[in-house]
Structure formats: C-alpha cells, structure tokens
Design an enzyme around this catalytic site. Structure first.
Site, mmCIF file in Angstrom:
data_model
loop_
_atom_site.group_PDB
_atom_site.id
_atom_site.type_symbol
_atom_site.label_atom_id
_atom_site.label_comp_id
_atom_site.label_asym_id
_atom_site.label_seq_id
_atom_site.Cartn_x
_atom_site.Cartn_y
_atom_site.Cartn_z
ATOM 1 C CE1 TYR A 227 -3.634 2.620 0.480
ATOM 2 C CE2 TYR A 227 -2.358 3.537 2.138
ATOM 3 C CZ TYR A 227 -3.235 3.603 1.161
ATOM 4 O OH TYR A 227 -3.929 4.927 1.301
ATOM 5 C CB SER B 149 -3.879 12.309 5.894
ATOM 6 O OG SER B 149 -4.898 11.751 5.416
ATOM 7 C CD GLN C 299 -5.334 15.068 2.811
ATOM 8 O OE1 GLN C 299 -5.046 14.305 3.802
ATOM 9 N NE2 GLN C 299 -6.183 15.175 1.879
ATOM 10 C CE1 TYR D 93 -7.455 12.937 -0.533
ATOM 11 C CE2 TYR D 93 -7.229 11.572 1.404
ATOM 12 C CZ TYR D 93 -6.605 11.816 0.258
ATOM 13 O OH TYR D 93 -5.405 11.377 -0.156
ATOM 14 C CB THR E 157 -5.910 16.061 -1.270
ATOM 15 O OG1 THR E 157 -4.615 16.293 -0.272
ATOM 16 C CG2 THR E 157 -5.236 15.079 -2.410
ATOM 17 C CE LYS F 185 -0.137 16.103 -1.138
ATOM 18 N NZ LYS F 185 -0.784 14.961 -1.555
ATOM 19 C CG HIS G 214 -1.808 11.169 -4.278
ATOM 20 N ND1 HIS G 214 -2.832 12.057 -3.610
ATOM 21 C CD2 HIS G 214 -1.876 10.083 -3.450
ATOM 22 C CE1 HIS G 214 -3.157 11.583 -2.579
ATOM 23 N NE2 HIS G 214 -2.799 10.310 -2.232
ATOM 24 N NE ARG H 228 -0.192 6.483 -2.418
ATOM 25 C CZ ARG H 228 0.050 5.278 -1.808
ATOM 26 N NH1 ARG H 228 1.206 4.638 -2.005
ATOM 27 N NH2 ARG H 228 -0.929 4.645 -1.116
ATOM 28 C CG ASP I 117 4.087 15.693 -2.809
ATOM 29 O OD1 ASP I 117 3.575 15.343 -4.016
ATOM 30 O OD2 ASP I 117 3.061 15.777 -1.964
ATOM 31 N NE ARG J 54 11.445 7.827 -2.469
ATOM 32 C CZ ARG J 54 10.355 8.471 -2.616
ATOM 33 N NH1 ARG J 54 10.196 9.798 -2.265
ATOM 34 N NH2 ARG J 54 9.039 7.744 -3.149
ATOM 35 N N GLY K 293 7.485 12.358 1.319
ATOM 36 C CA GLY K 293 6.190 11.337 1.555
ATOM 37 C C GLY K 293 6.886 9.862 1.928
HETATM 38 C C1 FNR Z 1 -0.030 9.457 0.558
HETATM 39 N N1 FNR Z 1 -0.372 10.759 0.124
HETATM 40 C C2 FNR Z 1 -1.636 11.073 0.554
HETATM 41 N N2 FNR Z 1 -1.932 12.402 0.157
HETATM 42 C C3 FNR Z 1 -3.157 13.157 0.897
HETATM 43 O O1 FNR Z 1 -3.201 14.387 0.297
HETATM 44 N N3 FNR Z 1 -3.630 12.711 1.694
HETATM 45 C C4 FNR Z 1 -3.452 11.256 2.092
HETATM 46 O O2 FNR Z 1 -4.285 10.764 2.858
HETATM 47 C C5 FNR Z 1 -2.333 10.628 1.540
HETATM 48 N N4 FNR Z 1 -2.079 9.282 1.697
HETATM 49 C C6 FNR Z 1 -0.789 8.827 1.431
HETATM 50 C C7 FNR Z 1 -0.536 7.359 1.673
HETATM 51 C C8 FNR Z 1 0.583 6.784 1.337
HETATM 52 C C9 FNR Z 1 0.854 5.703 1.868
HETATM 53 C C10 FNR Z 1 1.432 7.519 0.402
HETATM 54 C C11 FNR Z 1 2.652 6.772 0.249
HETATM 55 C C12 FNR Z 1 1.092 8.894 0.072
HETATM 56 C C13 FNR Z 1 0.274 11.374 -0.814
HETATM 57 C C14 FNR Z 1 1.408 12.046 -0.346
HETATM 58 O O3 FNR Z 1 0.915 13.018 0.539
HETATM 59 C C15 FNR Z 1 2.521 12.826 -1.252
HETATM 60 O O4 FNR Z 1 1.770 13.235 -2.205
HETATM 61 C C16 FNR Z 1 3.295 11.559 -1.954
HETATM 62 O O5 FNR Z 1 3.587 10.485 -0.882
HETATM 63 C C17 FNR Z 1 4.701 12.227 -2.364
HETATM 64 O O6 FNR Z 1 5.415 11.361 -3.031
HETATM 65 P P1 FNR Z 1 6.846 10.451 -2.575
HETATM 66 O O7 FNR Z 1 7.438 11.482 -1.635
HETATM 67 O O8 FNR Z 1 6.071 9.350 -1.376
HETATM 68 O O9 FNR Z 1 7.423 9.936 -3.685
#
Ligand code: FNR
Length: 378
Positions: free
Chosen positions: A37, A119, A141, A143, A169, A251, A275, A278, A306, A310, A329
């Site tokens: 996940y 979140s 944040q 939703y 978001t 976002k 995201h 994702r 974002d 890394r 993240g």
């Molecule tokens: C997320 N991200 C995310 N974004 C958001 O606005 N609300 C959320 O609840 C979540 N949940 C979430 C869960 C997991 C497991 C991941 C990996 C990511 C997205 C997050 O805020 C961010 O945009 C990304 O993780 C950035 O990319 P990197 O740094 O993981 O590559």
C-alpha cells in the site's frame, strides 16, 4: 559527525537512509499488504518511476570559494516558520505500518520543529495527534466530504487543535487502479475503523445507526460515497474560505492552467504533486511540470512540491526549479514502519543533514541562493 563518532564506538545506525535500501528494509520488515500500500503506485507504476527519473535529468552545478560555512536553512511559508524548507506530506492510515501511527510521526516532527500535515484519512483522531505534536507547526489536509456537516465539523476541530494551514487534496476523489492493493484485496482503512478520522468524528457518527466499532461494514459503506465522487468544482472553494480562516493550499496541481486558476480563486498556495504516482498511471513526472508552474504563479502564491523526493540533492533541485518548500512522503513512512517515532526522527534528521551538506558543498549558505542557474539539464 554524530553517526561517525558513534561508529568509532562500534554503534551503527539502526537502519539505512539510502532511499532504495530504505524501501528494501521496509519490504523485509512489513507485512506485504501494508508495504504494498505504501510503496505501490497506480497501474504499472510508470509514474512512480517517472518521478524519480525526472530528478536524474537534472544535475547540480557546484560553485567554489563561496561563503557557505555557516548555513541558515530556515524559511517561512504561509506564516509557518520551519527549520528547513521541508514538511511531512499528509499520509493516511499510518497505523498500518506502526501501531502509534500519526502519534509517533507527530512527536518526531514536533521535536524537530518540522511541520507535519495531518491527513483526513489518519488512523488517529485530530486532538491526540495535536497533543503529541506539542508546539510543533502543523497543517491539516482535507479530503472534501460530500456532507457539509462533516466538513465543517472536521475543519473546526482541526482549527481548534492548532492546525494553521488547510491543504485541500484534489487528485484523490476516488482511489486509482492500484494493482498491488487489488491483487491482495487490501484496504488499509479497515484497521482504522473506530479511531480514524472521520470515523471518530461526531458529525459522521451522527449519521450511523450503530457505532463503527459495532458495525464496521455500515460505517465503511457510509464513508466510501462521502469521500468519493466528482461533485466538487472551482466555484465551491468559497465554502472552505467561509469555514477556514487560515491559508488554503490546493494539492495535486500538475497543469499550469490549474495553477493559474487556483491563484485567481484566491488560494494561498499549491502543492505541485501527482500523489507520488499513486493516482494517474502514466501521468507526467511532477518535477517536469514544476518550472512552468513556478514561473506562472510563483510570485503570487506559495508553490510547494512533492512526488519523488528522497535525498538532499532532490530537495536542492526542486527548490532551484521554483519550489518554496517540499513535502517528504514515503521515506518517513518507511522510518515509521521500521522504528516508530525514532525511525521518523532518523529519516528526517538524515534528510535534513544531507540537504545541509549538499547545499553547502554546492556553494550556498541558504536555499535563497538557488535558481535554475544552479542546475544543468542532462
Ligand atoms: C499518500 N499521500 C496522501 N496525500 C494526501 O493528500 N492525503 C493522504 O491521505 C495521502 N495518503 C498517502 C498514503 C501513502 C501510503 C502515501 C505513500 C502517500 C500522498 C502524499 O501526500 C505525497 O503526495 C506523496 O507521498 C509524495 O510522493 P513520495 O514522496 O512518496 O514519492
């Protein structure tokens, strides 16, 4: 210095901070469901890969004999003072990798003064997370639920708990085709029924005939349609303004016209983000669209970034291409999974130290010295 000195005494760091090896260590330590996940992206993971490849196309051009001995990485974004231009990205359901979840993250972030973004899909309620975060800077944040009572309830609780900036978001109004989760029939939120936001929210619970603890299925069936769907449009943003008196950041912006539109709608900032790859498989790398967006709106609103950060070098590149700050993240989530609060702290301190050294050795005493001239496009 601390790590080398401890090494002289025979003590090694608890786990690696190398991005690739960190992910591998988390894969070893976590169950396949939670690991998949966190690590997985949409579809074929093409955008997860693209996000990283985009960083490889830029190289830093170091400058010599500059005054970079004493550095100051601190910055202020939307009134929030931070020790470096780095925030913790909102990540939902953190208790799937460690039982303390967001509480551990809040403690580590609060300790270091690094802003965390909580979140809406967090596995712990708003108030205890705020308490764990202490005096640390915190943003919330959202939703955006399809139920105004729930929206207003969540916003007022976040405000009362000291969250200063709202991050809305936009890119996850429904979950993407996430192959890893589908293959394992893995839905992370099941574990958070009861304590999670919004399951713990009074306005959400008011619409249920039984508590989520007694009847999780009904709670989930109320939750899914409330947080999915396409009924939100640009002209509804004033509703959030009415119910949130701090800065608002959108976002998930990837198109320059959407960035301009956010500006015209009076928003205070954006996060250029896909995201973490994702949501839309095959979407453009977030870094590739950053320079155009920063050029279009950077002088009128805060531009955060974002997706793929890394290392310290990645942060230098994003700042040089126009970001005011970046969100980290997956790396901190791996730290959380490997060693709870201590793990988040280790990852954060390592990334900040790496950023400090990379900035210094490229000839800068603060991020303000960075611009596109600091980079070479390979
Ligand atoms: C997320 N991200 C995310 N974004 C958001 O606005 N609300 C959320 O609840 C979540 N949940 C979430 C869960 C997991 C497991 C991941 C990996 C990511 C997205 C997050 O805020 C961010 O945009 C990304 O993780 C950035 O990319 P990197 O740094 O993981 O590559």
């Amino acid at each position: 210095n601390e790590i080398y000195l401890q090494g002289l005494g025979g003590r090694l760091p608890r786990f690696t901070t190398d991005g690739t090896a960190l992910e591998a260590a988390a894969r070893e330590a976590l169950e396949p469901g939670p690991f998949g996940y966190v690590a997985g992206g949409a579809g074929s993971d093409a955008t997860v890969r693209a996000n990283r490849e985009a960083f490889d196309r830029w190289r830093i051009v170091p400058r010599m004999l500059t005054d970079a001995t004493a550095r100051d990485l601190s910055t202020t974004v939307l009134g929030t003072r931070m020790p470096a231009p780095v925030l913790l990205a909102p990540v939902g359901a953190q208790s799937i990798v460690h039982q303390d979840g967001e509480l551990a993250t809040a403690r580590a972030a609060g300790d270091l003064g690094v802003p965390m973004i909580l979140s809406t899909a967090a596995s712990h309620p708003i108030e205890p997370v705020a308490e764990a975060n202490g005096d640390g800077p915190r943003w919330f944040q959202l939703y955006w639920p399809n139920d105004n009572d729930v929206t207003v309830s969540i916003l007022s609780r976040a405000k009362a708990a000291g969250f200063s900036t709202l991050v809305l978001t936009l890119d996850t109004w429904t979950l993407a085709w996430r192959t890893t989760d589908l293959d394992q029939a893995y839905l992370p939120f099941i574990r958070g029924v009861g304590t999670a936001i919004p399951f713990s929210d009074p306005a959400f619970r008011a619409g249920l005939t039984a508590s989520p603890e007694d009847d999780p299925q009904s709670a989930i069936l109320r939750w899914i349609p409330m947080f999915t769907g396409t009924d939100k449009r640009w002209d509804q943003l004033p509703f959030l303004r009415e119910h949130w008196d701090g800065p608002i950041v959108l976002k998930g912006i990837q198109h320059v016209d959407d960035a301009r539109r956010a500006c015209d709608a009076g928003m205070d900032g954006i996060v250029v983000s896909n995201h973490g790859g994702r949501q839309v498989d095959g979407a453009v790398a977030s870094l590739d669209v950053l320079p155009g967006i920063a050029a279009a709106v950077g002088d009128r609103m805060a531009v955060l970034f974002d997706s793929g950060i890394r290392t310290g070098a990645d942060i230098v590149k994003a700042l040089a291409l126009g970001a005011d700050a970046v969100l980290l993240g997956r790396p901190f989530v791996y730290g959380l999974g490997l060693a709870g609060e201590e793990g988040v702290r280790h990852v954060l301190r390592s990334v900040l130290a790496d950023l400090d050294l990379t900035l210094a050795l490229s000839g800068n005493r603060s991020p303000a010295g960075l611009s596109a001239d600091s980079l070479w496009h390979a």
